[in-house]
Write an enzyme that holds these catalytic residues in place. Sequence first.
Site, PDB file in Angstrom:
ATOM      1  N   GLY A 232       0.779  -1.217   0.032  1.00  0.00           N
ATOM      2  CA  GLY A 232      -0.031   0.037  -0.021  1.00  0.00           C
ATOM      3  C   GLY A 232       0.527   1.458  -0.123  1.00  0.00           C
ATOM      4  CD  GLU A 275       2.487  -9.038   1.910  1.00  0.00           C
ATOM      5  OE1 GLU A 275       2.892 -10.463   1.857  1.00  0.00           O
ATOM      6  OE2 GLU A 275       1.535  -8.402   2.270  1.00  0.00           O
ATOM      7  N   PRO A 276       5.583  -4.546  -0.324  1.00  0.00           N
ATOM      8  CG  PRO A 276       7.231  -3.335  -1.179  1.00  0.00           C
ATOM      9  CD  PRO A 276       6.827  -4.132  -0.324  1.00  0.00           C
ATOM     10  N   GLY A 277       3.810  -3.864  -3.782  1.00  0.00           N
ATOM     11  CA  GLY A 277       3.870  -4.155  -4.940  1.00  0.00           C
ATOM     12  C   GLY A 277       4.194  -2.991  -5.855  1.00  0.00           C
ATOM     13  NE  ARG A 278      -0.632   1.372  -5.837  1.00  0.00           N
ATOM     14  CZ  ARG A 278      -1.629   0.797  -6.797  1.00  0.00           C
ATOM     15  NH1 ARG A 278      -1.214   1.354  -7.982  1.00  0.00           N
ATOM     16  NH2 ARG A 278      -2.321  -0.064  -6.406  1.00  0.00           N
ATOM     17  NE  ARG A 314      -3.171   0.797 -11.333  1.00  0.00           N
ATOM     18  CZ  ARG A 314      -3.231   2.312 -11.181  1.00  0.00           C
ATOM     19  NH1 ARG A 314      -2.845   3.154 -11.915  1.00  0.00           N
ATOM     20  NH2 ARG A 314      -3.545   2.767  -9.782  1.00  0.00           N
ATOM     21  CE1 TYR A 318      -9.126  -1.175  -8.654  1.00  0.00           C
ATOM     22  CE2 TYR A 318      -7.052  -0.395 -10.239  1.00  0.00           C
ATOM     23  CZ  TYR A 318      -7.869  -1.278  -9.282  1.00  0.00           C
ATOM     24  OH  TYR A 318      -7.334  -2.583  -9.109  1.00  0.00           O
ATOM     25  CB  CYS A 347     -16.194  -4.305 -29.736  1.00  0.00           C
ATOM     26  SG  CYS A 347     -17.688  -3.802 -30.171  1.00  0.00           S
ATOM     27  CE1 TYR A 383      -1.414  -5.294  -7.829  1.00  0.00           C
ATOM     28  CE2 TYR A 383      -0.733  -2.922  -7.453  1.00  0.00           C
ATOM     29  CZ  TYR A 383      -0.782  -4.220  -7.257  1.00  0.00           C
ATOM     30  OH  TYR A 383      -0.588  -4.487  -5.927  1.00  0.00           O
TER      31      TYR A 383
END
Length: 426
Positions: A232, A275-278, A314, A318, A347, A383
């Site tokens: 986060g 525990e980061p991803g972004r 994304r 969002y 489409c 992501y």
Amino acid sequence: MVTAGRTVFSVQKYNVSFGDNEIAIAVERFGSPLWLYDFEIIEKRVWDLRSFGIIRYAQKAAPNINLLSRMKDLGVDVDAVSAGEIVRALRAGFAPSQIRYTADIFDRDALALVKEHSIPVNIGSPDMLFQLNETGIKVPLAIRVNPGFGHGHSHKVNTGGELSKHGIWHEELVEIAGKAAELGFNVECLHMHIGSGSDYIHLSQVVSAMEQAVGSTIAVIPDLKIISIGGGLPVSYSRDKPAKRMDLERYYDIWDSARKRLHSHVGNYLQLEVEPGRYLMAESCVLATEIRAVKKMGKNLFYLIDAGFTDLVRPALYGAYHHISIIHRNGNATGEEANVMVAGPLCESGDVFTQEEGGVVVSRRLPLAQVGDLLVIHDAGAYGSAMSSNYNSRLLAPEVLLEKGNFIQIRKRQTFEQMLSNECET
Ligand SMILES: Cc1ncc(COP(=O)(O)O)c(C=O)c1O
């Protein structure tokens, strides 16, 4: 830069170390659309977090095995949220003890792999504990705690509270931790992924919830070794103002103080895990695309590109903002700008990159461009490719890593044959 009466910020085009030239060359070589990563940025972001005892990469952000193996070499551990992610982590060379399976269920494949390789598990539902126990193996356990409240940049990513499916409800924590201990598991970690990042008021709430969780379980899990604060950590996607990076030192200090308080309370040395991803991936990658049509719809001007939400979802999911820039390929830059809407080939009317939450299509000030020019979508590393799909029977785009000045293809463009390969012709 300050001009008469108004402040103008010089807009930084790239976060990555490469620029228009390298992107144009890469597209020439590997085609469009194309994911282009810069490993130097990933290394820098890992380095930023070096104070934390354990950095566990949330691979869901970008799971290519070539990225994983390089992260392993940087000393990073890895999170796996599915059987497929366990397979990726093993294929990338992680030892089972460096992997942790975090989920709210075991599907049968995941449970079989956890059993086969003795992968540590972070349980998010009581049933997981009982299913794991039935396998007869005793792997180190973490317990993911839902502290009763959540956070997130959109309702779709809220990670806690009564409306969230994640974690063990805080009021059941002591009972489940006790049960795990009784069954002979070593609960070494309490985990909370709430995602408060730089919202310090919220962060203090999360820290108290963690202190409470540890305090309440001391009697039943005295061998606690790790407090995992989840991911986060935010990045700044906007270029409107000079990028304001998160104050990592302050973030670390807040958690480290909590760790020290808990250490004196529990008596064990506690490691802090992030525990980061972004944070590790977002800024490391651009999605390079080609403009295939330029058309007017009444007073609106559209650039239609060869990537859609099947590539980068994304904005459609969002209303997420990504900086966009143009590379004029045929020496046709006029210096003029226009308000433009950027959309993809699908489409689907929601296939628009310039939209806000709720699907409101908005325009973006961009250089005037022509068919054949490249349109670059920035900060697409987290992501991005990971959430691509074959919807509309579109092929998954290739991934290329720029490392020490070399382009290394880390995923080929999918072929039509591969797309059809599991369909049975009856
Ligand atoms: C359990 C867990 N840890 C870590 C992360 C990574 O979050 P972020 O990419 O925001 O750092 C996620 C994201 O969904 C998650 O579910």
